[in-house]
Design a protein around this motif. Sequence first.
Motif, short mmCIF file in Angstrom:
data_model
loop_
_atom_site.label_atom_id
_atom_site.label_comp_id
_atom_site.label_asym_id
_atom_site.label_seq_id
_atom_site.Cartn_x
_atom_site.Cartn_y
_atom_site.Cartn_z
N PRO A 17 0.58 -0.99 -0.15
CA PRO A 17 -0.31 -0.06 -0.02
C PRO A 17 0.57 1.51 -0.01
N ALA A 18 2.39 0.91 0.75
CA ALA A 18 2.67 2.30 0.88
C ALA A 18 3.15 3.40 -0.73
N ASN A 19 3.96 2.13 -1.06
CA ASN A 19 4.91 2.72 -2.71
C ASN A 19 3.22 2.69 -3.73
N LEU A 37 8.15 -1.59 -8.24
CA LEU A 37 8.20 -2.96 -8.62
C LEU A 37 8.22 -3.86 -7.42
N GLU A 38 7.47 -5.05 -8.15
CA GLU A 38 7.66 -5.67 -6.95
C GLU A 38 7.01 -7.54 -6.63
N ARG A 39 8.33 -8.32 -6.31
CA ARG A 39 8.43 -9.59 -6.40
C ARG A 39 6.75 -10.45 -6.56
N ASP A 44 -1.10 -7.57 -3.57
CA ASP A 44 -1.41 -8.61 -3.18
C ASP A 44 -1.24 -8.25 -1.40
N TRP A 45 -2.07 -8.61 -0.63
CA TRP A 45 -1.74 -7.84 0.64
C TRP A 45 -1.73 -8.32 1.78
N HIS A 46 -0.73 -9.04 2.61
CA HIS A 46 -0.81 -10.25 3.74
C HIS A 46 -1.77 -10.90 3.47
N PRO A 47 -1.24 -11.80 2.44
CA PRO A 47 -2.32 -13.44 1.84
C PRO A 47 -2.30 -14.32 3.59
N MET A 56 -10.92 -3.28 8.67
CA MET A 56 -9.60 -2.66 8.30
C MET A 56 -9.37 -2.14 10.05
N GLN A 57 -8.85 -1.44 10.37
CA GLN A 57 -8.42 -0.60 11.56
C GLN A 57 -8.29 0.67 11.44
N VAL A 58 -8.23 1.37 10.02
CA VAL A 58 -8.62 2.45 9.86
C VAL A 58 -10.28 2.63 8.88
N THR A 121 11.55 -8.81 -8.86
CA THR A 121 12.28 -9.10 -6.91
C THR A 121 13.60 -7.95 -7.24
N SER A 122 13.82 -6.51 -6.43
CA SER A 122 15.18 -5.97 -6.21
C SER A 122 16.01 -6.48 -5.44
N GLU A 123 17.08 -6.56 -5.89
CA GLU A 123 18.16 -7.75 -5.03
C GLU A 123 19.56 -6.25 -4.14
N GLN A 376 9.85 4.15 3.40
CA GLN A 376 8.21 3.91 3.94
C GLN A 376 8.45 3.02 4.33
N ASN A 377 7.03 3.70 5.94
CA ASN A 377 7.10 2.16 6.93
C ASN A 377 9.16 1.81 7.35
N ALA A 378 9.81 2.96 7.61
CA ALA A 378 10.91 2.65 8.39
C ALA A 378 11.57 4.29 9.45
N PRO A 388 4.08 3.24 11.27
CA PRO A 388 3.63 2.21 10.43
C PRO A 388 2.23 1.44 9.87
N ASN A 389 1.26 2.82 10.21
CA ASN A 389 -0.56 2.79 9.98
C ASN A 389 -0.61 2.73 8.90
N LEU A 390 -1.60 3.05 8.28
CA LEU A 390 -2.22 3.28 6.63
C LEU A 390 -2.81 4.71 6.96
N SER A 391 -3.09 5.48 7.96
CA SER A 391 -3.53 6.52 8.12
C SER A 391 -2.93 7.63 7.37
C1 LIG Z 1 -2.29 -8.26 8.20
C2 LIG Z 1 -1.91 -7.00 8.56
C3 LIG Z 1 -2.87 -6.00 9.01
C4 LIG Z 1 -3.09 -5.00 9.11
N1 LIG Z 1 -4.39 -4.08 8.93
C5 LIG Z 1 -4.07 -2.49 9.15
C6 LIG Z 1 -4.80 -1.76 9.25
O1 LIG Z 1 -6.19 -2.50 8.61
N2 LIG Z 1 -5.03 0.06 9.32
C7 LIG Z 1 -4.06 -0.01 9.36
O2 LIG Z 1 -3.37 1.32 9.58
N3 LIG Z 1 -2.88 -0.76 8.90
C8 LIG Z 1 -2.39 -2.09 9.36
N4 LIG Z 1 -1.40 -2.63 9.39
C9 LIG Z 1 0.24 -2.59 9.42
C10 LIG Z 1 0.27 -1.55 8.15
O3 LIG Z 1 -0.78 -0.88 7.74
C11 LIG Z 1 0.52 -2.36 6.62
O4 LIG Z 1 1.55 -3.46 7.08
C12 LIG Z 1 0.96 -2.29 5.31
O5 LIG Z 1 0.36 -3.19 4.88
C13 LIG Z 1 1.70 -1.81 5.14
O6 LIG Z 1 2.43 -1.43 3.95
P1 LIG Z 1 3.85 -0.88 3.20
O7 LIG Z 1 3.94 -1.27 2.14
O8 LIG Z 1 5.14 -0.79 3.49
O9 LIG Z 1 4.66 -2.82 3.17
P2 LIG Z 1 3.67 -4.51 2.73
O10 LIG Z 1 1.95 -4.35 2.63
O11 LIG Z 1 4.66 -5.19 3.26
O12 LIG Z 1 4.05 -4.27 0.79
C14 LIG Z 1 5.48 -4.41 0.85
C15 LIG Z 1 5.96 -4.94 -0.43
O13 LIG Z 1 6.77 -5.07 -1.08
C16 LIG Z 1 7.76 -6.47 -1.26
N5 LIG Z 1 8.98 -6.97 -1.42
C17 LIG Z 1 9.08 -7.26 -0.65
N6 LIG Z 1 11.11 -6.72 -1.17
C18 LIG Z 1 11.01 -6.82 -2.18
C19 LIG Z 1 11.88 -6.67 -2.98
N7 LIG Z 1 13.62 -7.01 -2.42
N8 LIG Z 1 12.06 -6.54 -4.19
C20 LIG Z 1 10.46 -5.93 -4.93
N9 LIG Z 1 9.44 -5.91 -3.77
C21 LIG Z 1 9.59 -6.50 -2.42
C22 LIG Z 1 6.35 -7.39 -1.08
O14 LIG Z 1 6.03 -8.23 -1.73
C23 LIG Z 1 5.86 -6.59 -0.56
O15 LIG Z 1 4.10 -6.61 -1.52
C24 LIG Z 1 -1.60 -4.19 8.50
C25 LIG Z 1 -0.79 -5.57 9.13
C26 LIG Z 1 -0.29 -6.68 8.80
C27 LIG Z 1 0.52 -7.35 8.90
#
Ligand SMILES: Cc1cc2nc3c(=O)[nH]c(=O)nc-3n(C[C@H](O)[C@H](O)[C@H](O)COP(=O)(O)OP(=O)(O)OC[C@H]3O[C@@H](n4cnc5c(N)ncnc54)[C@H](O)[C@@H]3O)c2cc1C
Length: 430
Positions: A17-19, A37-39, A44-47, A56-58, A121-123, A376-378, A388-391
């Motif tokens: 979701p972040a990128n 890029l996505e691997r 696919d969100w936390h399958p 959702m929590q937001v 996949t980014s290496e 993002q998210n770090a 780390p939240n979606l808000s």
């Molecule tokens: C089950 C679950 C439910 C959540 N629900 C909520 C919610 O309701 N509300 C809220 O505010 N927050 C929620 N969160 C917290 C947070 O919002 C999520 O974790 C969110 O997915 C973070 O987004 P992200 O894009 O940073 O990371 P991710 O969703 O983890 O996405 C990262 C992506 O990067 C890809 N990737 C990783 N390494 C590589 C690489 N080397 N090359 C290419 N691609 C790569 C992965 O495959 C993945 O698709 C939840 C977390 C979890 C675990």
Amino acid sequence: MSTTPKTYDLVGVGTGPANLSLAALTAREPDLSTVFLERKPAFDWHPGLMLPDAEMQVHFLKDLVSPVDPTNPYSFPAFLVDTKRLYRLLVTGRSKVPRREFEQYCRWAADRMDNLRFGVTSESVEWDGGAFLVHTTDGVLRARNVSVGTGLPAKLPQCATGHDPERVFHSEQLLKRPQDFAGKRVAVVGGGQSGAEVVHYLLSSQAQRPAKIIWGTRRTNLLPLDDSPFIDELFLPDFSRYFYTLPEAEREEVVGRLRMASDGISLSLLQDLYRRLYDLELLEGERPCRILLDQYLATLEQTDGALLATWQPARGGTPLREEVDLVVCATGYEHGMSELLLGLKDRLTLQHGTPLVRPDFSLDWDGPAQNRIYVQNAARREFGVADPNLSLLAWRSAVIANSVLGYERYDTGAVSTALDWEPLSAVGQA
Ligand SMILES: Cc1cc2nc3c(=O)[nH]c(=O)nc-3n(C[C@H](O)[C@H](O)[C@H](O)COP(=O)(O)OP(=O)(O)OC[C@H]3O[C@@H](n4cnc5c(N)ncnc54)[C@H](O)[C@@H]3O)c2cc1C
């Protein structure tokens, strides 16, 4: 004759979701070349935790774009209208939609953007003296800026490592593995939202119900997520900016004090769980779940065909030893530097081993100021519980987009707040 490879203005690594939000906010900029890029082969969100009843929590308006760009074509309302369900969603009265629907929405948005590449996949990321080189399974991309959005790696308790991964696994694997829980003794470790979701899932399925669940947590109780009105202001941009200006020691203390604003269990899930336990025990005569408060999984030993789990009371006392067949660790995620950036480590400013993040979410480094590595998210250390939240997903992406574009394309300034979140110094102005 050698040709100079194309240099993108921005390469996004990882498309959760972040990128995806950043991709949506930059997709229509005619003078900006971007690729994300996505691997995985598709969004696919936390399958492993896409549980049927998970919500959702937001609020659904905290989508990829709306809080900063409500007329963007990739908004949640645009998805609702396009899929002809806006009126029906309003009839449901929901403000927090099912997690499966948020994923449907993200897929819908991803399908409509042409700056995404799946199955790549980014290496590693390197600096070649003039631009970043993103090494991938599909060749090398050159970029003026990089946005790392690879999510967080799963965290296991030390004693849970080195066991058969079919039997001892992180909650993020729950639905990816065989659904063989029926009649088993299952330990669930962790008293946050994921732990509660796992237990609720195990108790809900008649066919897959374990013989026994032992659910242990270090917490003093199964504590609710605090999303009351004033606490919810922690998820406004103004609080994040204010938090950024706090002295380091104070930041940690504030995060600790406000932990239940992000780490608690949704009240609706606690209610469902309590009712489920009531029905099972008092209507069906079963008591399949034992909840251990103030206790942590201290050791896990292999015995003949089983695992011997030792639960240690957090404040001392006699440990409980119980045999189980499976252990699900709902023990959260690691915060730290992405391994992709290891090659740049010597060029980054590190604080306690983690790169320092600037107000525009770029890492402090010794390279040219116009070339940036965004994260993002770090940046929970710098921006607090909302990171780390979606808000603030859309707001953070807008801050990054403005920084890449070099002008205020999106308004990321102060919004209306009830509490006073004035930054302590000018350093926090994003
Ligand atoms: C089950 C679950 C439910 C959540 N629900 C909520 C919610 O309701 N509300 C809220 O505010 N927050 C929620 N969160 C917290 C947070 O919002 C999520 O974790 C969110 O997915 C973070 O987004 P992200 O894009 O940073 O990371 P991710 O969703 O983890 O996405 C990262 C992506 O990067 C890809 N990737 C990783 N390494 C590589 C690489 N080397 N090359 C290419 N691609 C790569 C992965 O495959 C993945 O698709 C939840 C977390 C979890 C675990």
